[in-house]
Design a protein around this motif. Structure first.
Motif, short mmCIF file in Angstrom:
data_model
loop_
_atom_site.label_atom_id
_atom_site.label_comp_id
_atom_site.label_asym_id
_atom_site.label_seq_id
_atom_site.Cartn_x
_atom_site.Cartn_y
_atom_site.Cartn_z
N TRP A 71 0.97 -1.27 0.21
CA TRP A 71 -0.29 -0.06 0.30
C TRP A 71 1.02 1.02 0.27
N HIS A 72 2.33 1.29 -0.31
CA HIS A 72 2.96 2.12 0.51
C HIS A 72 4.13 2.27 -0.68
N ASN A 134 -4.02 8.60 6.28
CA ASN A 134 -2.97 7.78 5.79
C ASN A 134 -2.59 6.74 6.13
N LYS A 135 -4.24 5.91 6.99
CA LYS A 135 -4.44 4.44 7.39
C LYS A 135 -3.66 3.83 8.96
N PHE A 139 -2.70 0.39 12.52
CA PHE A 139 -2.42 -0.86 11.57
C PHE A 139 -1.71 -1.63 11.80
N TRP A 161 -5.39 -1.73 8.62
CA TRP A 161 -5.55 -0.34 9.36
C TRP A 161 -7.04 -0.18 9.43
N GLN A 162 -6.73 0.86 9.89
CA GLN A 162 -7.49 2.10 10.45
C GLN A 162 -8.47 1.27 12.41
#
Length: 169
Positions: A71-72, A134-135, A139, A161-162
């Motif tokens: 995801w990054h 930004n997640k 996370f 995430w979140q």
């Protein structure tokens, strides 16, 4: 005179009760709740759950690793407590962890993953708190680059995430 001899024992008992109360108060969130753990747990601090605020999670030993994620586009340094330390803190006894995100998305993580991998509940990315955008704020991450076995779709699907809650089954 008889009462005077008992005062040290009474004082000791009162002091023990006060210290026990303070110890319990230290286990209660004083800030905004950030993570709620429910299900098969031995320790609770709010109804039948254990609620952490950010300070409580930071009181646990912190672990960091730098890894790439799907995801990054680049590698980042993530920091937070090990998932197994959080589970140990609440006395989790089930075999499955249902992780729940802010939007109620759910994913099942076998508890054995927390023992096999140095998974963290990341509070920080590159030493900065993560926003929801930004997640963050939490996370769940596998150490993808450090334990290469975790570089598969199975484990990518279990990273969430979140994060807002863990339910132990």
């Amino acid at each position: 005179m008889h009462i005077v001899r008992q005062l040290p024992a009474v004082f000791s008992l009162l002091l023990s009760c006060m210290l026990a109360t303070l110890a319990l108060a230290g286990d209660a969130p004083t800030g905004k709740p950030i993570l709620t753990v429910t299900g098969q747990i031995d320790e609770t601090n709010q109804n039948a759950s254990f609620v952490f605020d950010k300070a409580m999670l930071k009181q646990l030993p912190q672990y960091s690793f730098t890894t790439g994620t799907p995801w990054h586009p680049e590698k980042h340094r993530f920091t937070g407590p090990l998932l197994r330390d959080v589970l140990q803190r609440v006395g989790a006894s089930g075999d499955n962890i249902q992780a729940i995100a802010l939007n109620d998305y759910k994913v099942d993580i076998p508890k054995v993953d927390s023992e096999k991998f140095d998974m963290i509940i990341a509070l920080l990315m590159d030493d900065e708190p993560m926003s929801v955008r930004n997640k963050g704020p939490l996370f769940v991450l596998y150490p993808f680059d450090l334990q290469r076995e975790s570089q598969s779709q199975i484990y990518y699907n279990r990273a969430i995430w979140q994060l807002k809650a863990l339910h132990i089954e």
